[in-house]
Design an enzyme around this catalytic site. Sequence first.
Site, PDB file in Angstrom:
ATOM      1  N   ARG A  30      50.819  40.065  40.644  1.00 46.40           N
ATOM      2  CA  ARG A  30      52.074  39.522  40.099  1.00 46.40           C
ATOM      3  C   ARG A  30      53.086  40.258  39.287  1.00 46.40           C
ATOM      4  NH1 ARG A  30      51.837  33.584  40.516  1.00 46.40           N
ATOM      5  NH2 ARG A  30      51.263  33.234  42.686  1.00 46.40           N
ATOM      6  N   ASP A  69      54.936  35.675  49.753  1.00 49.23           N
ATOM      7  CA  ASP A  69      53.901  34.883  49.126  1.00 49.23           C
ATOM      8  C   ASP A  69      52.816  34.459  50.340  1.00 49.23           C
ATOM      9  OD1 ASP A  69      53.474  32.997  46.744  1.00 49.23           O
ATOM     10  OD2 ASP A  69      52.625  31.856  48.432  1.00 49.23           O
ATOM     11  N   TYR A  86      45.533  25.217  50.729  1.00 52.21           N
ATOM     12  CA  TYR A  86      46.637  24.687  50.490  1.00 52.21           C
ATOM     13  C   TYR A  86      46.990  23.979  51.713  1.00 52.21           C
ATOM     14  CZ  TYR A  86      47.127  27.797  46.182  1.00 52.21           C
ATOM     15  OH  TYR A  86      46.945  28.229  45.195  1.00 52.21           O
ATOM     16  N   ARG A 135      58.261  35.946  37.108  1.00 53.88           N
ATOM     17  CA  ARG A 135      58.938  35.388  35.980  1.00 53.88           C
ATOM     18  C   ARG A 135      58.963  35.881  34.799  1.00 53.88           C
ATOM     19  NH1 ARG A 135      56.636  29.476  37.695  1.00 53.88           N
ATOM     20  NH2 ARG A 135      54.869  30.970  38.159  1.00 53.88           N
TER      21      ARG A 135
END
Length: 344
Positions: A25, A75, A151, A29
Amino acid sequence: MTTDSKFLRTFEGEVFASPPIWFMRQAGRYLPEYRKLRAEAGSFLDLCFNPALASEVTLQPVRRFDLDAAILFADILLIPHALGQKLSFVENEGPRLEPVVTLKDLDAFRERDVLETLSPVFETVSKTRAGLGSDKALIGFAGAPWTVATYMLAGGPMKDPGVLRQKLYEEPALINGLIEILADKTIDYLLAQIDAGADAVQLFDTWASGLPWPVLDRVSIRPLDRIAKAVKKARPHVPVILFPKGVGEKALDYTLLQGCDGFGIDYAMDPTWARANLGERVVVQGGLDPLLTITGGKPMEDAASTYLKLFHDVPYVFNLGHGFTPQTPPEHVAALVEFVRSNG
Ligand code: CP3
């Protein structure tokens, strides 16, 4: 093969005074330049499917911190999206996949050509490779079948792992079928990333953690074996790194797999155990608790130093034991890179 990439040379067995560095990552952000492009792109998915912006986002942390490798910005949930399950990212909630997968969806999934939908990702890979110096490696990736399946089956992050664990026993046709499809599509996806310019690939199995052992073998180890073997067979020179999180001493089983060149250790794994048991078998990567990069300073440097000392005499890649969170101050990352480079 000779290369001036420290990261790739580590996979050829070379040991460096200071190991190659990249971070899970590393784009995201916590970086203001990411937040700016993310706002320009609109949604997270729009960003993933925009090769110009996605390659820029991939390059941002490499430029800012002079890292040894870039990781493709994409992703793990792009595969379900390409299979036809509707993916969205809900602010403050995370990913949502609709509708949840049932047995009747599998035939359509099997027929689906995911590579067509994912073609912008391959364009991102080639654009990024073109923008990197030959001393920098580009890492492609995919989610491991089990983690992606969690998921798909829960319609988002699983709220109660017990519900899916029960499904493992009660709906084996659904689980086995879905895992098999995901493994097949993931092989195609990784090979296409390699053909577009990825120098290595990593498989993320975040939710291998907490699986009962015979189930771990069935839904994590065996599918990863199949994928790693297929990738190795088709592209023998491309390093394959496995990152099954939270598997403890089961790590040994993964590192014995024929196609496993590198193994990512998570922050819970005892690095002394990892050095003794895995360090001579594969390239060990990572370990540092990402939360220490929020703290910074001496606690972060002392922990980094533990990994550097333990792995100083074997091929090792410096990294985290899971991804950065948005709270990490970029200055702490710069300090960490500086520390590793001067204390290796
Ligand atoms: O820099 C990199 O590491 C490359 C890009 C990357 C992302 N996700 C970008 C991303 C990679 C390798 C991933 C892997 C991923 N995605 C995993 C496996 C590793 C892990 O973290 O456990 C998983 C489980 C996912 C699924 C996923 N994607 C979740 C649960 C979320 C929401 C959580 C969150 O942090 O908001 C995402 C979104 C996501 N993927 C973001 C990024 C930068 C944040 C999206 C945003 O900008 O709003």
